[in-house]
Design an enzyme around this catalytic site. Structure first.
Site, PDB file in Angstrom:
ATOM      1  N   HIS A  64       0.816  -1.222   0.000  1.00 55.84           N
ATOM      2  CA  HIS A  64       0.000   0.000   0.000  1.00 55.84           C
ATOM      3  C   HIS A  64       0.850   1.274   0.000  1.00 55.84           C
ATOM      4  O   HIS A  64       0.303   2.367  -0.071  1.00 55.84           O
ATOM      5  CB  HIS A  64      -0.946   0.002   1.207  1.00 55.84           C
ATOM      6  CG  HIS A  64      -2.032  -1.027   1.096  1.00 55.84           C
ATOM      7  ND1 HIS A  64      -3.305  -0.732   0.691  1.00 55.84           N
ATOM      8  CD2 HIS A  64      -2.020  -2.367   1.304  1.00 55.84           C
ATOM      9  CE1 HIS A  64      -4.047  -1.832   0.667  1.00 55.84           C
ATOM     10  NE2 HIS A  64      -3.285  -2.845   1.043  1.00 55.84           N
ATOM     11  N   ASP A  92       3.653   9.497  -1.567  1.00 54.17           N
ATOM     12  CA  ASP A  92       2.469   8.762  -1.101  1.00 54.17           C
ATOM     13  C   ASP A  92       2.192   7.608  -2.063  1.00 54.17           C
ATOM     14  O   ASP A  92       2.306   7.785  -3.284  1.00 54.17           O
ATOM     15  CB  ASP A  92       1.247   9.703  -1.084  1.00 54.17           C
ATOM     16  CG  ASP A  92       0.289   9.385   0.043  1.00 54.17           C
ATOM     17  OD1 ASP A  92       0.222   8.207   0.435  1.00 54.17           O
ATOM     18  OD2 ASP A  92      -0.398  10.311   0.522  1.00 54.17           O
TER      19      ASP A  92
HETATM   20  P1  ADP Z   1      -2.924   6.926   4.353  1.00 51.60           P
HETATM   21  O1  ADP Z   1      -3.313   5.534   3.978  1.00 51.60           O
HETATM   22  O2  ADP Z   1      -1.455   7.181   4.279  1.00 51.60           O
HETATM   23  O3  ADP Z   1      -3.461   7.388   5.672  1.00 51.60           O
HETATM   24  P2  ADP Z   1      -4.806   7.882   2.254  1.00 51.60           P
HETATM   25  O4  ADP Z   1      -5.089   9.272   1.777  1.00 51.60           O
HETATM   26  O5  ADP Z   1      -4.560   6.925   1.151  1.00 51.60           O
HETATM   27  O6  ADP Z   1      -3.560   7.960   3.267  1.00 51.60           O
HETATM   28  O7  ADP Z   1      -6.017   7.328   3.107  1.00 51.60           O
HETATM   29  C1  ADP Z   1      -6.456   7.998   4.244  1.00 51.60           C
HETATM   30  C2  ADP Z   1      -7.880   7.578   4.564  1.00 51.60           C
HETATM   31  O8  ADP Z   1      -8.178   7.991   5.906  1.00 51.60           O
HETATM   32  C3  ADP Z   1      -8.905   8.266   3.659  1.00 51.60           C
HETATM   33  O9  ADP Z   1      -9.942   7.367   3.358  1.00 51.60           O
HETATM   34  C4  ADP Z   1      -9.416   9.423   4.512  1.00 51.60           C
HETATM   35  O10 ADP Z   1     -10.779   9.760   4.265  1.00 51.60           O
HETATM   36  C5  ADP Z   1      -9.257   8.882   5.913  1.00 51.60           C
HETATM   37  N1  ADP Z   1      -8.954   9.996   6.827  1.00 51.60           N
HETATM   38  C6  ADP Z   1      -7.856  10.775   6.838  1.00 51.60           C
HETATM   39  N2  ADP Z   1      -7.948  11.736   7.792  1.00 51.60           N
HETATM   40  C7  ADP Z   1      -9.132  11.570   8.383  1.00 51.60           C
HETATM   41  C8  ADP Z   1      -9.846  12.241   9.439  1.00 51.60           C
HETATM   42  N3  ADP Z   1      -9.355  13.285  10.084  1.00 51.60           N
HETATM   43  N4  ADP Z   1     -11.042  11.752   9.778  1.00 51.60           N
HETATM   44  C9  ADP Z   1     -11.553  10.689   9.152  1.00 51.60           C
HETATM   45  N5  ADP Z   1     -10.970  10.034   8.155  1.00 51.60           N
HETATM   46  C10 ADP Z   1      -9.769  10.451   7.777  1.00 51.60           C
HETATM   47  O1  F6P Z   2      -1.610   3.250   3.830  1.00 46.20           O
HETATM   48  C1  F6P Z   2      -0.575   2.839   4.632  1.00 46.20           C
HETATM   49  C2  F6P Z   2      -1.010   2.489   6.042  1.00 46.20           C
HETATM   50  O2  F6P Z   2       0.094   2.049   6.763  1.00 46.20           O
HETATM   51  C3  F6P Z   2      -2.063   1.419   6.125  1.00 46.20           C
HETATM   52  O3  F6P Z   2      -1.526   0.126   6.070  1.00 46.20           O
HETATM   53  C4  F6P Z   2      -2.656   1.748   7.453  1.00 46.20           C
HETATM   54  O4  F6P Z   2      -3.904   1.174   7.683  1.00 46.20           O
HETATM   55  C5  F6P Z   2      -2.682   3.274   7.428  1.00 46.20           C
HETATM   56  O5  F6P Z   2      -1.532   3.622   6.712  1.00 46.20           O
HETATM   57  C6  F6P Z   2      -2.734   3.869   8.820  1.00 46.20           C
HETATM   58  O6  F6P Z   2      -1.576   3.563   9.568  1.00 46.20           O
HETATM   59  P1  F6P Z   2      -1.564   2.776  10.970  1.00 46.20           P
HETATM   60  O7  F6P Z   2      -2.236   1.469  10.747  1.00 46.20           O
HETATM   61  O8  F6P Z   2      -0.121   2.663  11.327  1.00 46.20           O
HETATM   62  O9  F6P Z   2      -2.334   3.639  11.911  1.00 46.20           O
END
Ligand code: ADP
Ligand code: F6P
Length: 459
Positions: free
Chosen positions: A156, A364
């Site tokens: 991921h 990312d």
């Molecule tokens: P990562 O996997 O690195 O966290 P992504 O942008 O791919 O980054 O995915 C983040 C997910 O978490 C998205 O579905 C987003 O809507 C959710 N998310 C991020 N910040 C918040 C928040 N403050 N409240 C609720 N959901 C959140």
């Molecule tokens: O998208 C990468 C990732 O490490 C996911 O595997 C994970 O669910 C998300 O970020 C949030 O991180 P964590 O599980 O360390 O809170």
């Protein structure tokens, strides 16, 4: 097909009302319900002593098997090797890596433990799908225990360039372990290219064509599967009238203030310090916009026990304070910085009420927020996505305003361009992006991966 067995560090149990089921959890749950199966992983709990067996919860056709981890193993495996070695390295932050043999041993131990506790739950025709950087060695452990069923792995995060990866003392073991799977999936062409580069130039392996490679004595398939979102759900939620007080304000006062939005886990890979500085540069250069635009930055804390995350939390709070101190007035703050989570309905309303989605990670894997922002827009009056070239999503969403997050002038220019963009251009760009997002959904991602894995072994 037989059952589906999903293994990931975090597990979302369908009945757990407290857990916010994200898109990925829902998509995996749907597949597990369809085929029947097992979802195995860490329970999210840290306890004095790791139990000898996982906790089993059965919901309809799905068995959830979750394991608590001892404080020591959690510190070494999750806070240590996964999040102080692999995460920074995979995000090109060699400066933030802390390699430790003890952390690596803990990482290996947890992967061995997961494999040994998963073994008794497996059936002879299961299809096994392992997720993310926490669990790279799991497949090799299962193979060593005699499992020859098809096994897939999806990364991921980005896969780093060979020159970065080889800084990891155990890089060879890690890539060899990846080759124990039958199918390895990445988000983008860039990640796949970096992996193939390592296979050919470091591992002495070969590319056989048709997505197949040969390395470490095995033949496997490597392919890109760009992850998507539940587009329909976001579009449906976006079309509802705004409900929450916070967003009603956003929507009802579109003319006295314009909002830019960023939504990210509080992680150094998301480029938040650079984003604040770029916004400051924009305000420096565009006096007319002072008092009229606000950046709403939602950033819930993440991995807070890891020192590098404590540091970024501190740094960002300082940065937001400095920026607001410099420009705020009695009735206006330039940055509204919120360290908390919101539910999906609220997020969609924030996205839709904001003229610009400012998504500028330094690196990312994909960045789902970029896709969520686009899917939540009003088709008749869509906002503008300003997107980092270093997000995997930029490969698909090339109709966004693509920026270099290290270049503050470039981001400041894009903000200015986005705020002035005529409706016709906004609609054209949005149309191009939504078509991609409607095509490459989360379900398509999941089904494509499972279909490819069903064809294994590939020899
Ligand atoms: P990562 O996997 O690195 O966290 P992504 O942008 O791919 O980054 O995915 C983040 C997910 O978490 C998205 O579905 C987003 O809507 C959710 N998310 C991020 N910040 C918040 C928040 N403050 N409240 C609720 N959901 C959140
Ligand atoms: O998208 C990468 C990732 O490490 C996911 O595997 C994970 O669910 C998300 O970020 C949030 O991180 P964590 O599980 O360390 O809170």
């Amino acid at each position: 097909m037989g059952r589906l067995v999903v293994v990931s560090n975090r597990v979302t149990i369908a009945t757990d009302k407290k857990a916010q089921a994200g898109g990925l959890a829902v998509a995996l749950q749907d597949a597990l319900n369809q085929f029947g199966g097992v979802w195995f992983g860490w329970s999210g709990k840290v306890v004095p002593k790791t139990p000898t067996e996982p906790t089993i919860t059965k919901v309809k056709k799905v068995t959830y098997a979750t394991l608590d981890l001892s404080r020591k193993l959690h510190a070494e495996y999750y806070n240590g090797f996964a999040n102080r070695a692999l995460w920074p390295l995979f995000h090109y932050r060699l400066d933030l890596t802390a390699f430790s043999q003890q952390h690596y041993s803990g990482y290996q131990e947890v992967n061995k433990l997961f494999a040994s506790q998963l073994l008794p739950l497996l059936k002879s025709d299961d299809l096994i799908w392992v997720h993310d950087y926490h669990l790279v060695p799991l497949g090799e452990e299962l193979r060593a225990a005699g499992i020859d069923r098809p096994m897939g792995f999806f990364l991921h995060t980005p896969f780093p360039a060979m020159e970065i990866l080889t800084a990891l003392p155990s890089h060879r073991e890690l890539v060899k372990a990846l080759c124990a799977y039958d199918l390895v999936g990445f988000h983008t062409e860039n990640d796949l290219r970096a992996f193939l580069d390592y296979i050919v130039h470091e591992a002495g392996g070969g590319i056989m064509g048709n997505h197949l490679i040969h390395a470490f004595g095995r033949t496997l398939r490597v392919e890109i599967f760009p992850i998507g979102i539940d587009t329909q759900d976001f579009e449906k939620l976006g079309a509802r009238p705004a409900r929450s007080d916070k967003t009603l304000h956003l929507r009802d006062h579109p003319h006295d203030r314009t909002w830019l939005i960023g939504v990210d886990r509080l992680d150094y890979s998301k480029g938040l310090v650079e984003r604040f500085r770029s916004f400051e540069r924009f305000l420096d250069r565009h006096r007319d916009y002072r008092g009229k635009v606000t950046l709403v930055q939602i950033a819930p804390q993440s991995r807070s026990e890891v020192p590098e995350y404590k540091e970024i939390q501190r740094e960002l709070a300082t940065e937001a304070g400095l920026l607001n101190g410099k420009y705020a007035d009695f009735d206006w703050v330039p940055v509204n910085y919120l360290n908390r989570s919101f539910n999906r309905e609220e997020l969609v309303e924030f996205y839709r009420g904001s003229r610009i989605g400012l998504i500028t990670p330094l690196r990312d894997g994909m960045n789902l927020v970029a896709k969520e922002y686009v899917a939540s827009q009003d088709p008749e009056d869509p906002g503008v996505l300003v997107l980092s070239r270093f997000a995997g999503a930029a490969r698909e969403l090339d109709a966004a305003l693509i920026v270099n997050p290290f270049d503050f002038d470039d981001v400041a220019d894009a903000i200015s361009r986005g705020l002035q963009m005529p409706l016709e251009e906004r609609k054209e760009r949005w149309q191009a992006m939504i078509e991609v997002i409607r095509t490459n959904t989360l379900t398509v991602w999941r089904d494509d991966f499972i279909a490819a894995l069903q064809e294994a072994p590939y020899e």
